[in-house]
Design an enzyme around this catalytic site. Sequence first.
Site, PDB file in Angstrom:
ATOM      1  N   ASP A 149     -13.906 -10.039  27.009  1.00 33.09           N
ATOM      2  CA  ASP A 149     -14.514  -8.727  27.174  1.00 33.09           C
ATOM      3  C   ASP A 149     -13.855  -7.839  28.228  1.00 33.09           C
ATOM      4  OD1 ASP A 149     -16.399  -6.709  26.684  1.00 33.09           O
ATOM      5  OD2 ASP A 149     -17.709  -7.452  28.253  1.00 33.09           O
ATOM      6  N   CYS A 203     -10.570  -2.181   4.513  1.00 33.75           N
ATOM      7  CA  CYS A 203     -11.562  -1.093   4.500  1.00 33.75           C
ATOM      8  C   CYS A 203     -11.410  -0.240   3.242  1.00 33.75           C
ATOM      9  CB  CYS A 203     -11.405  -0.206   5.736  1.00 33.75           C
ATOM     10  SG  CYS A 203     -12.180  -0.898   7.206  1.00 33.75           S
ATOM     11  N   CYS A 206     -13.584   2.997   1.691  1.00 38.47           N
ATOM     12  CA  CYS A 206     -14.938   3.026   2.252  1.00 38.47           C
ATOM     13  C   CYS A 206     -15.006   3.935   3.493  1.00 38.47           C
ATOM     14  CB  CYS A 206     -15.340   1.606   2.632  1.00 38.47           C
ATOM     15  SG  CYS A 206     -16.943   1.483   3.432  1.00 38.47           S
ATOM     16  N   CYS A 209     -19.272   3.590   7.576  1.00 40.49           N
ATOM     17  CA  CYS A 209     -19.533   3.608   9.015  1.00 40.49           C
ATOM     18  C   CYS A 209     -19.388   5.026   9.583  1.00 40.49           C
ATOM     19  CB  CYS A 209     -18.639   2.627   9.750  1.00 40.49           C
ATOM     20  SG  CYS A 209     -16.895   2.820   9.415  1.00 40.49           S
ATOM     21  N   CYS A 213     -22.769   6.929  11.277  1.00 32.43           N
ATOM     22  CA  CYS A 213     -22.850   7.045  12.743  1.00 32.43           C
ATOM     23  C   CYS A 213     -23.646   8.290  13.135  1.00 32.43           C
ATOM     24  CB  CYS A 213     -21.445   7.114  13.343  1.00 32.43           C
ATOM     25  SG  CYS A 213     -21.502   7.370  15.122  1.00 32.43           S
ATOM     26  N   CYS A 229     -20.637   7.505  21.683  1.00 35.92           N
ATOM     27  CA  CYS A 229     -21.177   6.286  21.072  1.00 35.92           C
ATOM     28  C   CYS A 229     -22.469   5.856  21.793  1.00 35.92           C
ATOM     29  CB  CYS A 229     -20.127   5.179  21.138  1.00 35.92           C
ATOM     30  SG  CYS A 229     -20.706   3.610  20.498  1.00 35.92           S
ATOM     31  N   CYS A 256     -25.931  -0.343  19.948  1.00 36.23           N
ATOM     32  CA  CYS A 256     -26.199   0.215  18.619  1.00 36.23           C
ATOM     33  C   CYS A 256     -25.438  -0.634  17.608  1.00 36.23           C
ATOM     34  CB  CYS A 256     -25.707   1.667  18.578  1.00 36.23           C
ATOM     35  SG  CYS A 256     -25.607   2.376  16.922  1.00 36.23           S
ATOM     36  N   CYS A 263     -21.832  -1.884   7.097  1.00 35.69           N
ATOM     37  CA  CYS A 263     -20.528  -2.336   6.606  1.00 35.69           C
ATOM     38  C   CYS A 263     -20.706  -3.352   5.475  1.00 35.69           C
ATOM     39  CB  CYS A 263     -19.712  -2.945   7.743  1.00 35.69           C
ATOM     40  SG  CYS A 263     -18.098  -3.532   7.188  1.00 35.69           S
TER      41      CYS A 263
HETATM   42  S1  SF4 Z   1     -18.146   0.355   6.754  1.00 36.17           S
HETATM   43 FE1  SF4 Z   1     -16.844  -1.440   7.113  1.00 36.17          FE
HETATM   44  S2  SF4 Z   1     -15.465  -1.538   5.324  1.00 36.17           S
HETATM   45 FE2  SF4 Z   1     -16.397   0.484   5.360  1.00 36.17          FE
HETATM   46  S3  SF4 Z   1     -14.868   1.754   6.433  1.00 36.17           S
HETATM   47 FE3  SF4 Z   1     -16.386   1.071   7.938  1.00 36.17          FE
HETATM   48  S4  SF4 Z   1     -15.527  -0.781   8.814  1.00 36.17           S
HETATM   49 FE4  SF4 Z   1     -14.398  -0.387   6.921  1.00 36.17          FE
HETATM   50  S1  SF4 Z   2     -22.156   1.801  17.628  1.00 39.75           S
HETATM   51 FE1  SF4 Z   2     -21.325   3.813  18.225  1.00 39.75          FE
HETATM   52  S2  SF4 Z   2     -19.834   4.248  16.644  1.00 39.75           S
HETATM   53 FE2  SF4 Z   2     -21.167   2.651  15.804  1.00 39.75          FE
HETATM   54  S3  SF4 Z   2     -22.786   3.763  14.712  1.00 39.75           S
HETATM   55 FE3  SF4 Z   2     -23.529   3.382  16.763  1.00 39.75          FE
HETATM   56  S4  SF4 Z   2     -23.008   5.273  17.859  1.00 39.75           S
HETATM   57 FE4  SF4 Z   2     -21.756   5.237  16.028  1.00 39.75          FE
END
Ligand code: SF4
Ligand code: SF4
Length: 331
Positions: A149, A203, A206, A209, A213, A229, A256, A263
Amino acid sequence: MSESRRFGRYAAGSVLAADPYKTAAEVKERARSLGFDLVGIAPAERSRYRDYFRQWLDDGKAGDMQWLAARFDERTDPAVYLPGAKSVICVAMNYFVPLGVSLESSPRGRVARYALGDDYHEVIKPRLHDLADWLKTIAPEAQTRCAVDTAPVMEKELAARAGVGWLGKNTCIINESIGSWLLLGEVLTTLDLPPDNPATDRCGTCTRCLDACPTQAITAPYQLDATRCISYLTIEHRHEIAENLQLKLGDWIYGCDICQDVCPWNRRAIGTLAPALAPRFESGTIDLQELASWSAEDYQSNLSHSAMKRVKLPVLQRNGRIAARNASLIG
Ligand code: SF4
Ligand code: SF4
């Protein structure tokens, strides 16, 4: 690339095993026996994202995370962090936990899955040290350095290079068999091991995500503005959160999971095998009225050994107040 270049016999400080392929297989077997779900080996090469990362920092995308800018040379080059490093053993542990539903009617705040169990540093680090100690029994001259990390290591880039998973458009590492609920760790070593093939990006077309968001923090595929974020805002940002972002936090009070929840590669996620990662709040949520009245003692007892202690009680309660207000606005 020739064998001699790949295994760098000439590199100062590097160590070559008698049978590098056999040693690499033993390393992986050992990592799995220590409870890591995935393991791969990356060459300890300089980051290909060095210039991008510098620009990202200069553009202020790291927000208050000044520690990301510190130790830039170490972070972007494993051979600076560990002089003579030739290989990086990249491991990952699945932390997915299916969550129950709370039957309470009072508003609740959600916590990201990775923070529901015991602090992942405490879970991963001792195993990494075990792996490094074992490595020294088979290659006594090898130097090692463990990272998890916050260590100055580009761990996602290395995990992708090691074939652990690809770097998704949501900037998480995704493995095609077990998804993206992964805690990452690394053992850097001067032992020169044959690297694995990098993971292939799956990916495709797609954009789930990016579409899901709530704060548009994924500004383009593979690009994250951390300052937008929710994970950053609820954990790293210790000041007031901008009014226009507060509503978008919804009920998240620590991290989050939205861009991982949507995904498709996580549809078949299976529960973690690590008991230490079992959720301390079974619904993954905390009663917001209770949180508002937590004393310092409540904070200590409820979050004993929890990664959530990265935020102090006043920040957690700030997040709780925002989530409670959002709940009342939504009705
Ligand atoms: S949801 Fe998953 S598969 Fe789709 S674009 Fe985002 S990271 Fe890639
Ligand atoms: S973790 Fe961050 S980038 Fe992912 S959905 Fe939540 S706010 Fe958006």
